[in-house]
Write a protein that holds these residues in place. Sequence first.
Motif, short mmCIF file in Angstrom:
data_model
loop_
_atom_site.label_atom_id
_atom_site.label_comp_id
_atom_site.label_asym_id
_atom_site.label_seq_id
_atom_site.Cartn_x
_atom_site.Cartn_y
_atom_site.Cartn_z
N ILE A 199 30.53 31.98 1.14
CA ILE A 199 31.55 32.79 0.46
C ILE A 199 32.28 33.68 1.45
O ILE A 199 33.52 33.83 1.40
CB ILE A 199 30.89 33.63 -0.65
N LEU A 200 31.55 34.26 2.41
CA LEU A 200 32.20 35.12 3.40
C LEU A 200 33.17 34.32 4.26
O LEU A 200 34.25 34.82 4.61
CB LEU A 200 31.14 35.79 4.29
N ARG A 201 32.82 33.10 4.61
CA ARG A 201 33.72 32.27 5.43
C ARG A 201 35.00 31.91 4.67
O ARG A 201 36.04 31.67 5.29
CB ARG A 201 33.00 31.01 5.88
N ALA A 202 34.93 31.89 3.35
CA ALA A 202 36.12 31.58 2.55
C ALA A 202 37.00 32.80 2.34
O ALA A 202 38.15 32.66 1.88
CB ALA A 202 35.70 31.00 1.20
N ASP A 203 36.49 33.99 2.67
CA ASP A 203 37.26 35.22 2.52
C ASP A 203 37.85 35.59 3.88
O ASP A 203 37.11 35.91 4.81
CB ASP A 203 36.36 36.34 2.01
N PRO A 204 39.18 35.55 4.05
CA PRO A 204 39.78 35.84 5.36
C PRO A 204 39.38 37.20 5.91
O PRO A 204 39.28 37.36 7.14
CB PRO A 204 41.29 35.75 5.09
N GLU A 250 27.27 40.24 -9.95
CA GLU A 250 28.25 40.12 -8.87
C GLU A 250 27.50 40.14 -7.53
O GLU A 250 26.38 40.64 -7.44
CB GLU A 250 29.25 41.27 -8.92
N LEU A 251 28.15 39.60 -6.50
CA LEU A 251 27.58 39.56 -5.16
C LEU A 251 28.14 40.71 -4.34
O LEU A 251 29.36 40.88 -4.24
CB LEU A 251 27.90 38.23 -4.48
N LEU A 252 27.25 41.52 -3.74
CA LEU A 252 27.64 42.65 -2.91
C LEU A 252 27.18 42.38 -1.48
O LEU A 252 25.99 42.12 -1.24
CB LEU A 252 27.03 43.96 -3.39
N VAL A 253 28.11 42.44 -0.54
CA VAL A 253 27.80 42.21 0.87
C VAL A 253 28.39 43.36 1.67
O VAL A 253 29.59 43.66 1.56
CB VAL A 253 28.37 40.87 1.38
N ALA A 254 27.54 44.01 2.48
CA ALA A 254 27.98 45.10 3.36
C ALA A 254 27.61 44.74 4.79
O ALA A 254 26.53 44.19 5.05
CB ALA A 254 27.34 46.42 2.96
N ALA A 255 28.51 45.03 5.72
CA ALA A 255 28.29 44.73 7.14
C ALA A 255 28.65 45.94 7.98
O ALA A 255 29.60 46.67 7.66
CB ALA A 255 29.11 43.52 7.56
N VAL A 274 31.93 47.71 6.29
CA VAL A 274 32.80 47.11 5.29
C VAL A 274 31.94 46.68 4.11
O VAL A 274 30.77 46.31 4.27
CB VAL A 274 33.59 45.91 5.85
N LEU A 275 32.51 46.74 2.92
CA LEU A 275 31.84 46.32 1.69
C LEU A 275 32.75 45.36 0.95
O LEU A 275 33.93 45.66 0.73
CB LEU A 275 31.51 47.52 0.81
N ALA A 276 32.19 44.23 0.52
CA ALA A 276 32.92 43.25 -0.28
C ALA A 276 32.11 42.92 -1.52
O ALA A 276 30.88 42.76 -1.44
CB ALA A 276 33.21 41.98 0.53
N VAL A 277 32.79 42.84 -2.66
CA VAL A 277 32.16 42.49 -3.93
C VAL A 277 32.87 41.26 -4.48
O VAL A 277 34.11 41.21 -4.53
CB VAL A 277 32.23 43.66 -4.93
N TYR A 278 32.08 40.28 -4.93
CA TYR A 278 32.63 39.03 -5.43
C TYR A 278 32.13 38.79 -6.86
O TYR A 278 30.97 39.08 -7.18
CB TYR A 278 32.21 37.85 -4.54
N ASP A 329 34.57 31.27 -14.49
CA ASP A 329 34.94 29.87 -14.72
C ASP A 329 34.67 29.01 -13.49
O ASP A 329 35.44 28.10 -13.16
CB ASP A 329 36.42 29.77 -15.11
N GLY A 330 33.57 29.32 -12.78
CA GLY A 330 33.18 28.51 -11.63
C GLY A 330 33.88 28.89 -10.35
O GLY A 330 33.56 28.31 -9.29
N HIS A 331 34.81 29.82 -10.37
CA HIS A 331 35.53 30.24 -9.18
C HIS A 331 35.08 31.64 -8.76
O HIS A 331 34.62 32.44 -9.58
CB HIS A 331 37.04 30.22 -9.43
N VAL A 332 35.22 31.91 -7.47
CA VAL A 332 34.77 33.18 -6.90
C VAL A 332 35.99 34.04 -6.59
O VAL A 332 36.92 33.59 -5.90
CB VAL A 332 33.93 32.96 -5.63
N TYR A 333 35.95 35.27 -7.07
CA TYR A 333 37.06 36.21 -6.88
C TYR A 333 36.57 37.44 -6.10
O TYR A 333 35.54 38.02 -6.45
CB TYR A 333 37.63 36.67 -8.22
N PRO A 334 37.30 37.84 -5.06
CA PRO A 334 36.98 39.10 -4.39
C PRO A 334 37.53 40.27 -5.21
O PRO A 334 38.74 40.46 -5.31
CB PRO A 334 37.68 38.98 -3.04
#
Length: 277
Positions: free
Chosen positions: A97-102, A136-141, A149-153, A157-162
Amino acid sequence: MNLSCPHRRLLRRAAVLTATAAVVLAGCGSVDGLDPGEPAPSVSVQPRPEPLWPAWTSTSPEAPGADTATHQPPPEALKGLPVLGDDGLRTEDFRTILRADPRMKPLADRGEINHPGQAGIRPPLLMDLTGDGHPELLVAADTESGRSVLAVYKERDGHVYPVLFTAGKRVSIETLGQDLLVRSWCADGGQQAVRYHWDGVRMSTVSDNKSYKKTPDSDGSRPTAPTPPTTPTPPMMPTPTPTPELPGRIKRSGTAPHAGAASRPDPAPEAGTDGRR
């Protein structure tokens, strides 16, 4: 029974006071809106901030929030990901998921960390922030520069939204009910606390507060006492001691000073010699 006029007046006053007291008591009983014998409603417990990564919480400030509002376009689904099944984000690799988020792609392949002061990805978390029963998925780096940085996804409907992306210096993240509370230090020394709430589309800002307290130095250490000067500070006024001999003058010894000599100023050095012969 016959009563005298003073007695009649006393009875009338007593009757008036009794009626007044009854009205007052009736009014007091309706102030709180409760009828006699009706129990008071229970007091609801307000949510308190709960740290998501406790090791990082002690390094960030604590501050309340102030109302604010932001308007952004709705997030778009990440591209290049397969359609998720019924398990949603529970079974999907977070690095994919992180690789798909620019915005998070440069950090996708970093190692995991468990303590502050290192560069890497904190353990990812799954948490229901929207109240729909799907986490939801929470990723902090954390980066080498001290910023986080913090990102929440969110899966829909089967798709992932930031639905949230934020960054700051020495960030700690907490939950306040189903809201997120992000605390960080600012470049100007202020302490910032931003509260995010699910608005049906994204995690939007509902409060943003900055306060100024005792802050650590730019390198993260606490302020130290100032270093004392290496050279003594010259006195503001001359001390009451004999005037020292000027350079080049011969110091006489064994003779008493001439009367009134102490009141005469020393001769000035010749122009251009700076007192040297």
